[in-house]
Design a protein around this motif. Structure first.
Motif: not given
Length: 494
Positions: A28-30, A154-164, A319-330, A344-345
């Motif tokens: 469902f995350l997709g 970072d999520d950019a390492d996974f987006r559109g790539h088969q591996r990081p 993977t939609c749960s990774l959309s919350w990653i920007p909110m983990t910043k300080s 995310v976890l």
């Protein structure tokens, strides 16, 4: 071997959570990603269509299991020339587990058994593959790796790539795959009855997290609509009402066809039904239980798919749960950061409940073939070794393909086979049982003293409604499966 009566240990609520945890894995995350890019309204229609045919075909597996018990019971009576219709004998018969490959052999033929075994031996490892990729991508993106060899992803390492794409990120990702394996492989070697507490706790956590993600997304979108001319505190771009309307009414057919294989992946729990039916005490309600699971999961899928897509729109990650990653910043508050880390976890932690279950189900299917070929009962050591191998191999694959959406589109073509075989089993089993009833009526009319070939309670449980079990619905399921096959193949070129 313990008496058959002791095998059933699950109450209906406990069995519900087992079904629920198998069905609601990582697929469902997709959903938000594919729903947004296809057009929300069209995407939801596609999701509901997949849910309907998945529920119907799963119900057919339940009914075919009861029919299989009737056939085996009658065959045994024919050979022994003894008949019994006692409720105790019915209970004993209803505890006889028939895996789907055994149903294929019983009602369709050995070719169907071999075909299903091949299909499930490919599809289930792909599901486990996706689980390993999900866990490793989540952990490597949030654990602060910082060395010359390992780096935080970072999520950019996974987006559109088969591996990081980043080498240091890939090293961290591979380490997380190894750590995930150290947890799930030992769990997979345990019996599923030993998971009861874990299944109940993680099932409840899964439900709460999906609902909270949906509520958070809806509340955030409402805040944006109320402040159209200003940026919100979460630093998301302004969006007008017209833009929101465009998200709902737009339609992109090349993206829409991807919805079918991705959503069908999230509804594959057919292979779990025989084992969980055997473990459930009130087997007469197995059909109602399976339908209840599909209704609840579909409501959650629509809720989280729509709400997260509306909230993040073109910013939503595959993977939609990774959309919350920007909110983990300080820059965000402690509460917001804590919740973001939890979102995310949590999927990577929650699939710890599904992974060992799926490993057990596939092992049972393969050992059923072993029993059929060798005419001997598998030993406990064989079950443990089989589970270990099945749990380990997909994690090796996760090292080389980490993109969840790509993995789920590959499993779509395998869902087609399960739907087609379910329809074929339904059609063949109904015809065979009808023929047996005709024989039963003839025997009963010839002699009032003769016991019926088909005991009453088992016969009743093996029936299906005219609406969902008729030949018209079987034909529609076949048409849908063929469409799913075309959509899955088409999605590979999008």
């Amino acid at each position: 071997m313990p008496p058959v009566a002791t095998l059933a240990t699950f109450s209906l609520p406990v069995a519900f959570f087992y079904y629920f945890n198998v069905g609601v894995g990582s697929g469902f995350l997709g959903f938000p990603y594919v729903l947004f890019h296809s057009g929300l309204l069209a995407g939801v229609v596609a999701l509901l269509t997949v849910a309907f045919f998945s529920a119907v075909t799963a119900l057919w597996i339940v009914e075919a299991t009861f029919r299989g018990q009737v056939v085996l019971h009658s065959a045994q009576n024919d050979s022994e020339r003894t008949f019994s219709s006692s409720s105790d004998h019915d209970d004993e018969m209803s505890n006889r587990k028939l895996e789907i490959n055994e149903l294929c052999a019983l009602f369709v033929g050995n070719w169907a058994r071999v075909f299903f075994t091949i299909i499930i031996s490919i599809s289930v490892p792909l599901i486990l593959w996706a689980y390993g990729a999900l866990a490793a991508s989540a952990w490597s993106s949030n654990i602060p790796f910082d060395s010359s060899t390992f780096g935080q992803c970072d999520d950019a390492d996974f987006r559109g790539h088969q591996r990081p794409s980043n080498e240091r990120c890939w090293n961290s990702y591979a380490l997380c795959v190894l750590f995930f394996g150290c947890i799930v492989v030992p769990l997979s070697c345990m019996e599923i009855k030993e998971h009861k507490v874990m299944q109940l706790v993680l099932g409840a956590v899964r439900f709460v997290m999906i609902v909270s993600m949906s509520i958070y997304s809806l509340v955030g979108e409402i805040e944006h609509l109320e402040c159209v001319e200003t940026r919100s505190s979460r630093a998301q771009p302004n969006r007008t009402v017209d833009e929101c309307r465009e998200v709902w009414t737009s339609f992109h057919i090349e993206r829409w066809i991807v919805v079918f294989p991705v959503t069908s992946y999230a509804y594959i729990l057919h292979f779990a039904i025989p084992t969980l039916m055997q473990q459930t005490r009130d087997k007469k309600r197995s059909g109602v239980l399976v339908i209840a699971v599909f209704v609840v999961t579909t409501c959650l899928y629509v809720l989280v798919g729509v709400s997260v897509a509306v909230r993040y729109k073109d910013q939503v990650v595959e993977t939609c749960s990774l959309s919350w990653i920007p909110m983990t910043k300080s820059s965000h508050s402690f509460i917001e950061r804590s919740y973001a880390y939890l979102v995310v976890l949590y999927p990577s932690l929650d699939i710890l409940s599904a992974y060992p279950l799926i490993v057990t189900f596939l092992t049972n299917i393969l050992l059923a073939d072993y029993k059929q070929l060798t005419k001997t009962q598998p030993t406990k050591s064989m079950r443990i070794v089989g589970r270990f191998i099945i749990a380990t191999v997909p994690l090796i694959g996760a090292l080389f393909l980490s993109n969840l959406v790509q993995v789920t589109t590959y499993t779509g073509i395998l869902s087609v086979s399960i739907y087609l075989l379910s329809a074929l089993i339904q059609y063949k089993s109904k015809r065979l049982l009808s023929a047996m009833k005709t024989k039963n009526d003839l025997v009963t009319n010839c002699s009032d003293d003769e016991e019926p070939l088909i005991s009453t309670s088992l016969s009743v449980k093996s029936q299906s409604s005219n609406v969902f079990g008729g030949n018209v619905m079987v034909g529609l399921s076949v048409v849908f499966a063929l469409w799913l096959a075309a959509a899955t193949i088409g999605s590979w070129f999008v």
